[in-house]
Design a protein around this motif. Sequence first.
Motif, PDB file in Angstrom:
ATOM      1  N   GLY A   1       0.800  -1.470   0.544  1.00 51.01           N
ATOM      2  CA  GLY A   1       0.124  -0.308   0.002  1.00 51.01           C
ATOM      3  C   GLY A   1       1.007   1.371  -0.084  1.00 51.01           C
ATOM      4  O   GLY A   1       0.892   2.418   0.139  1.00 51.01           O
ATOM      5  N   ARG A   2       1.579   1.415  -0.502  1.00 54.38           N
ATOM      6  CA  ARG A   2       3.175   2.255   0.111  1.00 54.38           C
ATOM      7  C   ARG A   2       3.554   1.689  -1.401  1.00 54.38           C
ATOM      8  O   ARG A   2       4.616   1.583  -1.375  1.00 54.38           O
ATOM      9  CB  ARG A   2       3.619   2.959   0.946  1.00 54.38           C
ATOM     10  N   VAL A   3       4.451   3.631  -1.786  1.00 58.41           N
ATOM     11  CA  VAL A   3       5.362   3.341  -3.151  1.00 58.41           C
ATOM     12  C   VAL A   3       6.756   3.627  -1.942  1.00 58.41           C
ATOM     13  O   VAL A   3       6.695   5.688  -1.808  1.00 58.41           O
ATOM     14  CB  VAL A   3       4.822   3.951  -3.965  1.00 58.41           C
ATOM     15  N   ASN A   4       8.065   3.711  -2.310  1.00 61.23           N
ATOM     16  CA  ASN A   4       9.110   3.898  -2.407  1.00 61.23           C
ATOM     17  C   ASN A   4      10.274   3.929  -3.161  1.00 61.23           C
ATOM     18  O   ASN A   4       9.952   3.490  -4.715  1.00 61.23           O
ATOM     19  CB  ASN A   4       9.520   2.772  -1.398  1.00 61.23           C
ATOM     20  N   VAL A   5      10.582   5.124  -3.726  1.00 62.62           N
ATOM     21  CA  VAL A   5      11.281   5.405  -4.427  1.00 62.62           C
ATOM     22  C   VAL A   5      12.957   5.493  -4.493  1.00 62.62           C
ATOM     23  O   VAL A   5      13.332   6.102  -3.677  1.00 62.62           O
ATOM     24  CB  VAL A   5      11.458   6.809  -5.169  1.00 62.62           C
ATOM     25  N   LEU A   6      13.764   4.847  -5.162  1.00 62.86           N
ATOM     26  CA  LEU A   6      15.213   4.950  -4.468  1.00 62.86           C
ATOM     27  C   LEU A   6      15.894   4.893  -6.007  1.00 62.86           C
ATOM     28  O   LEU A   6      15.669   4.305  -7.280  1.00 62.86           O
ATOM     29  CB  LEU A   6      15.440   3.301  -4.407  1.00 62.86           C
ATOM     30  N   ARG A   7      16.975   5.420  -6.195  1.00 62.20           N
ATOM     31  CA  ARG A   7      17.264   5.876  -7.253  1.00 62.20           C
ATOM     32  C   ARG A   7      19.110   5.242  -7.928  1.00 62.20           C
ATOM     33  O   ARG A   7      19.467   5.538  -6.675  1.00 62.20           O
ATOM     34  CB  ARG A   7      17.746   7.660  -7.819  1.00 62.20           C
ATOM     35  N   LEU A   8      19.026   4.340  -8.794  1.00 64.18           N
ATOM     36  CA  LEU A   8      20.363   4.213  -8.419  1.00 64.18           C
ATOM     37  C   LEU A   8      20.851   4.015 -10.400  1.00 64.18           C
ATOM     38  O   LEU A   8      20.168   4.494 -10.888  1.00 64.18           O
ATOM     39  CB  LEU A   8      20.298   1.996  -8.920  1.00 64.18           C
ATOM     40  N   ILE A   9      22.295   4.255  -9.519  1.00 64.90           N
ATOM     41  CA  ILE A   9      23.603   4.722 -11.437  1.00 64.90           C
ATOM     42  C   ILE A   9      24.284   3.567 -11.347  1.00 64.90           C
ATOM     43  O   ILE A   9      25.135   3.022 -10.121  1.00 64.90           O
ATOM     44  CB  ILE A   9      23.839   6.108 -10.909  1.00 64.90           C
ATOM     45  N   ALA A  10      24.300   2.496 -11.739  1.00 72.61           N
ATOM     46  CA  ALA A  10      24.497   1.362 -12.520  1.00 72.61           C
ATOM     47  C   ALA A  10      26.012   1.513 -13.027  1.00 72.61           C
ATOM     48  O   ALA A  10      26.068   2.704 -13.223  1.00 72.61           O
ATOM     49  CB  ALA A  10      24.092   0.135 -12.972  1.00 72.61           C
ATOM     50  N   GLY A  11      27.334   0.841 -13.016  1.00 75.77           N
ATOM     51  CA  GLY A  11      28.736   1.290 -13.132  1.00 75.77           C
ATOM     52  C   GLY A  11      29.299   1.029 -14.131  1.00 75.77           C
ATOM     53  O   GLY A  11      27.718   0.630 -15.402  1.00 75.77           O
ATOM     54  N   ALA A  12      29.632   0.326 -14.233  1.00 76.76           N
ATOM     55  CA  ALA A  12      29.762  -0.809 -16.344  1.00 76.76           C
ATOM     56  C   ALA A  12      29.422  -2.016 -16.145  1.00 76.76           C
ATOM     57  O   ALA A  12      28.389  -2.455 -15.097  1.00 76.76           O
ATOM     58  CB  ALA A  12      31.591  -1.279 -15.977  1.00 76.76           C
ATOM     59  N   PRO A  13      28.748  -2.207 -17.388  1.00 74.83           N
ATOM     60  CA  PRO A  13      28.158  -3.439 -17.669  1.00 74.83           C
ATOM     61  C   PRO A  13      28.942  -4.212 -17.453  1.00 74.83           C
ATOM     62  O   PRO A  13      29.818  -5.035 -16.659  1.00 74.83           O
ATOM     63  CB  PRO A  13      28.445  -3.483 -19.385  1.00 74.83           C
ATOM     64  N   GLY A  14      27.975  -5.546 -16.548  1.00 80.96           N
ATOM     65  CA  GLY A  14      28.297  -6.571 -15.936  1.00 80.96           C
ATOM     66  C   GLY A  14      27.232  -7.158 -15.059  1.00 80.96           C
ATOM     67  O   GLY A  14      25.569  -6.924 -14.741  1.00 80.96           O
ATOM     68  N   ALA A  15      27.237  -8.224 -14.219  1.00 81.27           N
ATOM     69  CA  ALA A  15      26.026  -9.003 -13.768  1.00 81.27           C
ATOM     70  C   ALA A  15      26.754  -8.622 -12.425  1.00 81.27           C
ATOM     71  O   ALA A  15      27.799  -8.599 -11.669  1.00 81.27           O
ATOM     72  CB  ALA A  15      26.650 -10.085 -13.704  1.00 81.27           C
ATOM     73  N   LEU A  16      25.671  -8.184 -12.061  1.00 84.70           N
ATOM     74  CA  LEU A  16      25.561  -7.747 -10.068  1.00 84.70           C
ATOM     75  C   LEU A  16      24.602  -8.900  -9.070  1.00 84.70           C
ATOM     76  O   LEU A  16      24.130  -9.562 -10.009  1.00 84.70           O
ATOM     77  CB  LEU A  16      25.074  -6.754  -9.455  1.00 84.70           C
ATOM     78  N   GLU A  17      24.380  -9.178  -8.010  1.00 85.52           N
ATOM     79  CA  GLU A  17      23.154  -9.336  -8.137  1.00 85.52           C
ATOM     80  C   GLU A  17      22.109  -8.859  -6.512  1.00 85.52           C
ATOM     81  O   GLU A  17      22.968  -7.704  -5.424  1.00 85.52           O
ATOM     82  CB  GLU A  17      23.907 -10.781  -6.659  1.00 85.52           C
ATOM     83  N   GLY A  18      21.379  -8.625  -6.446  1.00 81.09           N
ATOM     84  CA  GLY A  18      20.230  -8.749  -5.040  1.00 81.09           C
ATOM     85  C   GLY A  18      19.291  -9.194  -4.253  1.00 81.09           C
ATOM     86  O   GLY A  18      19.842 -10.746  -4.570  1.00 81.09           O
ATOM     87  N   HIS A  19      18.672  -8.881  -3.463  1.00 76.40           N
ATOM     88  CA  HIS A  19      18.089  -9.426  -2.656  1.00 76.40           C
ATOM     89  C   HIS A  19      17.389  -8.675  -1.384  1.00 76.40           C
ATOM     90  O   HIS A  19      17.211  -7.881  -1.331  1.00 76.40           O
ATOM     91  CB  HIS A  19      18.917 -10.754  -1.766  1.00 76.40           C
ATOM     92  N   CYS A  20      16.257  -9.240  -0.977  1.00 74.05           N
ATOM     93  CA  CYS A  20      15.088  -8.948   0.240  1.00 74.05           C
ATOM     94  C   CYS A  20      16.246  -9.296   1.152  1.00 74.05           C
ATOM     95  O   CYS A  20      16.694 -10.177   2.356  1.00 74.05           O
ATOM     96  CB  CYS A  20      14.011  -9.975   0.234  1.00 74.05           C
ATOM     97  N   ALA A  21      15.989  -7.746   1.810  1.00 72.20           N
ATOM     98  CA  ALA A  21      16.849  -7.609   3.121  1.00 72.20           C
ATOM     99  C   ALA A  21      16.288  -7.619   4.481  1.00 72.20           C
ATOM    100  O   ALA A  21      16.238  -7.034   5.647  1.00 72.20           O
ATOM    101  CB  ALA A  21      17.961  -6.556   2.871  1.00 72.20           C
ATOM    102  N   GLU A  22      14.187  -7.973   4.023  1.00 74.22           N
ATOM    103  CA  GLU A  22      13.726  -8.190   5.302  1.00 74.22           C
ATOM    104  C   GLU A  22      13.319  -9.603   5.479  1.00 74.22           C
ATOM    105  O   GLU A  22      12.593 -10.541   4.598  1.00 74.22           O
ATOM    106  CB  GLU A  22      12.498  -6.766   5.182  1.00 74.22           C
ATOM    107  N   PHE A  23      12.958  -9.808   6.604  1.00 71.99           N
ATOM    108  CA  PHE A  23      12.171 -11.776   6.932  1.00 71.99           C
ATOM    109  C   PHE A  23      11.483 -11.330   6.021  1.00 71.99           C
ATOM    110  O   PHE A  23      10.111 -10.316   6.988  1.00 71.99           O
ATOM    111  CB  PHE A  23      12.920 -11.865   7.905  1.00 71.99           C
ATOM    112  N   CYS A  24      10.826 -11.920   5.084  1.00 70.92           N
ATOM    113  CA  CYS A  24       9.585 -11.686   5.274  1.00 70.92           C
ATOM    114  C   CYS A  24       8.799 -13.447   4.880  1.00 70.92           C
ATOM    115  O   CYS A  24       7.574 -13.842   3.918  1.00 70.92           O
ATOM    116  CB  CYS A  24       9.528 -11.346   3.673  1.00 70.92           C
ATOM    117  N   GLY A  25       9.194 -14.570   5.674  1.00 69.33           N
ATOM    118  CA  GLY A  25       8.546 -15.709   5.798  1.00 69.33           C
ATOM    119  C   GLY A  25      10.132 -16.603   5.192  1.00 69.33           C
ATOM    120  O   GLY A  25      10.897 -16.673   5.394  1.00 69.33           O
TER     121      GLY A  25
END
Length: 262
Positions: free
Chosen positions: A207-231
């Motif tokens: 029910g809420r919208v949060n905005v995060l601005r990203l600027i990626a560096g050089a082309p390549g592969a990265l990883e992300g994940h959920c940082a809040e316990f959700c189940g």
Amino acid sequence: MSHGVDDRTLASARRRGCSGWLFLGSYDGTSTPGLDRILRGGVIAAVVLTVSGCDGPLSTLEPVGPVARPLAQLGWWVFAGGAVLLALMMGLRAIAAWRPLRGAQVSGRSWIIWGGLVLPALVLPPLVVVSLIAGVGLLPSDPVPRIEAEAGQWNWTFRYPDHGGTQTVDILHLPSGQPVDIIITSRDVIHSFWVPRLAGKMDAVPGRVNVLRLIAGAPGALEGHCAEFCGLEHGHMRFDVHVHDPAELAAVLSTSEIAQAP
């Protein structure tokens, strides 16, 4: 007598409260030098092992974008400030330990004022200034392309309004060197969007919208994940981040492997 401190001095330190007794307690004849060495060795080993694990695609110590770098620098400033404050506090501890009579002559009020107010006041204000400078540099300015990130147990759905509503699941495609606003929402419980090498965390709240601005560096592969316990499957709620040359992003999002929005 105990290590050159008579009973009346120790009794006086006890009456003055925790601050005086904290600094003199190791001189009451009950401490175990061998145990102290073991504890110190354990702390050093824990620090070494922890630092050795600060590597890889989820490491915040290897920033790859102009948003992540100020955050990493701020982290080092905070670490340095904490180290200075710790050194000052340990200096007071050493004075009380090596000169117990002098330490016992200092009132508990003085320990609180110098250790709890004066020393932090020397370290914390510069950290506040550095934090404000870093924060101002991260504030969004002009409108930029958007990518919608919807969290759900236990995956991430990414939509690209500027590319015909194309959507991907657990794969985030970003242009290299260009700012993008990530519009973060959730369809069930609270999650947290985090690409450690690109920026800080941002909660995904139903029910809420949060905005995060990203600027990626050089082309390549990265990883992300959920940082809040959700189940129960929280540990598997990860996603890949593919950074492309801006000229190639549209072609990548139009390939047959990319799921199109209905």
